[in-house]
Motif scaffolding. Structure first.
Motif, short mmCIF file in Angstrom:
data_model
loop_
_atom_site.label_atom_id
_atom_site.label_comp_id
_atom_site.label_asym_id
_atom_site.label_seq_id
_atom_site.Cartn_x
_atom_site.Cartn_y
_atom_site.Cartn_z
N ASP A 157 35.70 42.08 51.45
CA ASP A 157 35.52 43.42 50.88
C ASP A 157 36.72 43.70 49.98
O ASP A 157 37.85 43.80 50.46
N THR A 158 36.49 43.82 48.68
CA THR A 158 37.61 44.01 47.74
C THR A 158 38.00 45.47 47.57
O THR A 158 38.99 45.77 46.87
N ASP A 159 37.27 46.41 48.16
CA ASP A 159 37.70 47.80 48.18
C ASP A 159 38.72 47.97 49.30
O ASP A 159 38.36 48.02 50.48
N THR B 236 30.20 40.87 45.35
CA THR B 236 31.43 40.07 45.57
C THR B 236 31.58 39.72 47.04
O THR B 236 31.93 38.58 47.40
N SER C 200 34.94 51.58 43.26
CA SER C 200 36.16 50.80 43.03
C SER C 200 37.05 51.53 42.05
O SER C 200 36.60 51.96 40.98
N ASP D 126 36.86 41.85 40.83
CA ASP D 126 35.87 42.93 40.89
C ASP D 126 36.46 44.12 40.15
O ASP D 126 37.42 44.75 40.61
N THR E 171 30.81 45.30 43.95
CA THR E 171 31.65 45.03 45.13
C THR E 171 30.82 44.42 46.26
O THR E 171 31.25 43.49 46.95
N GLY F 159 39.81 44.49 42.38
CA GLY F 159 39.69 43.79 43.65
C GLY F 159 39.60 42.29 43.41
O GLY F 159 39.08 41.84 42.38
#
Length: 634
Positions: free
Chosen positions: A29-31, A22, A42, A62, A19, A46
């Motif tokens: 931020d994919t969280d 990424t 995670s 992600d 993450t 994401g």
């Protein structure tokens, strides 16, 4: 140069920095979930856009690294074109690294970059050790030649180099098919207040346009693409390779689930039985037994089922391919060539993976014959598959060919065009196709039936088209038989007269053994003119049966040597011609019954049927008590 669209996946063990990496690449931020923030792991997939080079559009997936979220991981990587395998420099290869690697191989992901992360935490010696450990772990896998990059998501070290590696690898990847039928396996479903139901996924093939009418399988909900977004940006069109969110009208959120498939055509089938080519992991903890419960991950769906072997009752260890069948508890949407992962529900582990040979598997017997059949299916080219289904179903249109073969629409159309050009396929009306060897069978059957018919009924003109259709109805469709008859007539193999069909070289004739007696009957009929006896009286003291007598009469009428004036009486052609000539000479434009009687000098018993025959032949037409010549007296 047109834009290209790709999806790359970040895979690897939990807490190896996927993450963070990424975010370093995409600045996103994919969280998103509160729990993900609190636990720093995670849980759900994401997504983030990656913009590196003009014309190359990239989506990052992600995927969760924790073993508890392997389902989400499989759903996330199912549609990717390139994987970035993230391995932390301070830990090296870990259990989830290995499992992710196995899954990626089974899913047929061919392009990989190994990103050794957190390099700021280790010295050069440790980094060298970890590098060698990873290379050893990749030996013997499809990724043994994968390029390595050294990165740190927090400091940004190596990110530019990773960007360049991503671009160079993607230039080796064949872009997804934007010309096939649109298909998007759903991996997320949610609602936005005031917007309704939204689904998200990676488009496997085809394109979707705003306003498109779509179908949501397997329950077949009719829906419409009200709005399309790609990474939160409104789009009129989305295409294969793009991460896409589609706002759907016509369905509630509760009726949509991960694993459903959004399609734009009726080419796709739902199935509960699939024939597969399966490979197992190197080290099975527990043998896989016949009809054992398994969990299959295909596309974004996760379904329970049972594994059915046809050449063994269990697998303890094998490095070869096993051809078998998965019988599912729920319907899925798959096509030939789709990759899948097989997991054991308890003890939980990945046991193998492979690809779908045939989406609609049949009921097969245990034994070598079934394995040979599956092997042939597995090795079949598009030409083989199309010929095979047409050999079974005789005539199919393009939609049916796509469904039965599970080939892409453009592959089917291209193969059909080539087949027509090369002559192993033929086209019937409305773009319906058959295989030429089937036509040849029908042709041979028609000719054989006609030869037998001519042998049994030598005095008939031929067989009626309706009779041929009836004869062959148990073997072939009416459309195919009619097409074959038309082709045989066009090519000169058959002749068609009115409703009768015959072999081109055939002519109705008197049977050799009775020819002389029949000629004598014809002579007697001719001599009697209009005042003929009953037909059966002419056949007294002959060897002819009632059936033979009827056939003889039909022969004379069909060949126009005689005409029927009553059910039981015929007149010879010469009698008709003589009476007609006399009547025309001695009457005007019209004539009545008395004039005809005086002219022909026959009783009403013969005269009235004769005049009615002239009406039938459209020589005269009756007007009240008179008759008028239809074409004058000439």
């Amino acid at each position: 140069m047109s834009d290209t669209y790709f999806t790359i996946g970040m895979a690897g063990h939990i807490d190896h920095g996927k993450t963070t990496l990424t975010k370093a690449l995409s600045h996103i931020d994919t969280d998103r979930l509160k729990e993900e923030k609190e636990r720093s792991i995670s849980i759900e997939l994401g997504y983030a856009p990656l913009r590196i080079e003009e014309g190359i559009n990239i989506s990052i997936v992600d995927v969760p690294g924790h073993e508890r979220f392997i389902r989400q991981m499989i759903a996330g990587v199912a549609g990717i074109d390139l994987v970035v395998l993230v391995i932390a420099a301070d830990e090296g290869v870990m259990p989830q690294t290995k499992e992710h690697l196995e899954i990626l191989e089974f899913l047929g992901i061919e392009h990989c970059i190994v990103a050794i992360s957190k390099v700021d935490r280790v010295d050069d010696e440790m980094l060298e050790f970890v590098t060698e450990d990873i290379k050893d772990g990749l030996t013997g896998t499809i990724f043994h030649k994968a390029p390595f990059v050294y990165v740190d998501g927090i400091s940004g070290k190596g990110i530019d180099n990773l960007n360049q590696k991503i671009i160079s690898e993607l230039k080796l990847v064949e872009s997804r098919d934007a010309y096939g039928s649109f298909r998007l396996p759903v991996d997320q479903v949610f609602t936005v207040q005031g917007q309704g139901t939204i689904v998200r996924g990676t488009i496997y093939e085809g394109i979707v346009q705003q306003g498109s009418q779509l179908r949501l399988l397997p329950k077949d909900h009719k829906v419409r693409a009200r709005q399309i977004q790609v990474h939160h940006e409104d789009q009129n069109v989305a295409r294969a390779g793009q991460r896409t969110a589609i706002n759907l009208s016509g369905v509630d959120k509760e009726d949509v689930h991960r694993g459903d498939v959004l399609v734009a055509s009726d080419h796709f089938l739902v199935t509960k039985t699939i024939d597969v080519a399966l490979q197992f992991v190197e080290a099975l903890r527990v043998p896989v037994k016949q009809r054992m419960p398994v969990k299959i991950h295909v596309g974004t769906s996760e379904v329970m089922g049972r594994i059915v072997f046809f050449d063994r009752n269990e697998v303890k260890q094998t490095d070869g391919e096993v051809l078998c069948q998965i019988q599912l508890d729920e319907e899925v949407v798959v096509r030939r060539g789709d990759r899948f992962i097989l997991r054991r529900p308890t003890p939980v582990e990945t046991i193998g993976g492979g690809w779908v040979i045939q989406p609609e598997g049949g009921k097969y017997r245990f034994g070598k014959a079934t394995i040979d059949r599956l092997q042939n299916k597995k090795q079949s080219t598009p030409e083989d598959l199309i010929e095979d289904v047409l050999s079974t179903h005789t005539l199919l249109d393009v939609k049916q060919l796509i469904q039965y073969t599970s080939l892409d629409e453009h592959v089917v159309k291209r193969t059909v065009a080539e087949g027509l050009e090369e002559g192993y396929l033929f086209e019937v009306n409305r773009q319906t196709y058959g295989v030429t060897k089937t036509f040849n069978k029908v042709k041979d059957e028609i000719i054989s039936q006609l030869e037998n018919y001519h042998q049994d009924y030598p005095m008939r003109l031929g067989i009626s088209k309706a009779e041929i259709l009836q004869m062959l109805s148990g073997m072939y469709s009416k459309v195919l038989v009619e097409y074959s008859l038309d082709q045989l007539v066009k090519k000169g193999n058959l002749e068609k007269k009115d409703q009768f069909v015959s072999s081109a070289e055939f002519h109705p004739h008197l049977p050799k053994q009775w020819k002389q007696r029949m000629l004598e009957v014809i002579h007697s009929l001719k001599k009697d003119g209009l005042t003929v006896k009953k037909w059966e009286d002419y056949l007294t003291n002959t060897p002819f049966s009632k059936h033979d007598a009827n056939e003889f009469a039909v022969y004379l009428v069909q060949t126009k040597q005689a005409f029927r004036i009553l059910d039981d009486r015929l007149i010879h052609r010469s009698a008709l011609d003589a009476a007609l000539s006399k009547l025309k000479r001695q009457t005007g434009e019209t004539f009545d019954l008395k004039e005809a009687k005086d002219t022909l000098d026959v009783s009403r018993k013969y005269l009235i049927p004769f005049l009615e025959l002239l009406d039938q032949l459209k020589i005269t037409t009756r007007q009240d008590n008179e008759r008028k010549w239809m074409e004058g007296k000439s």
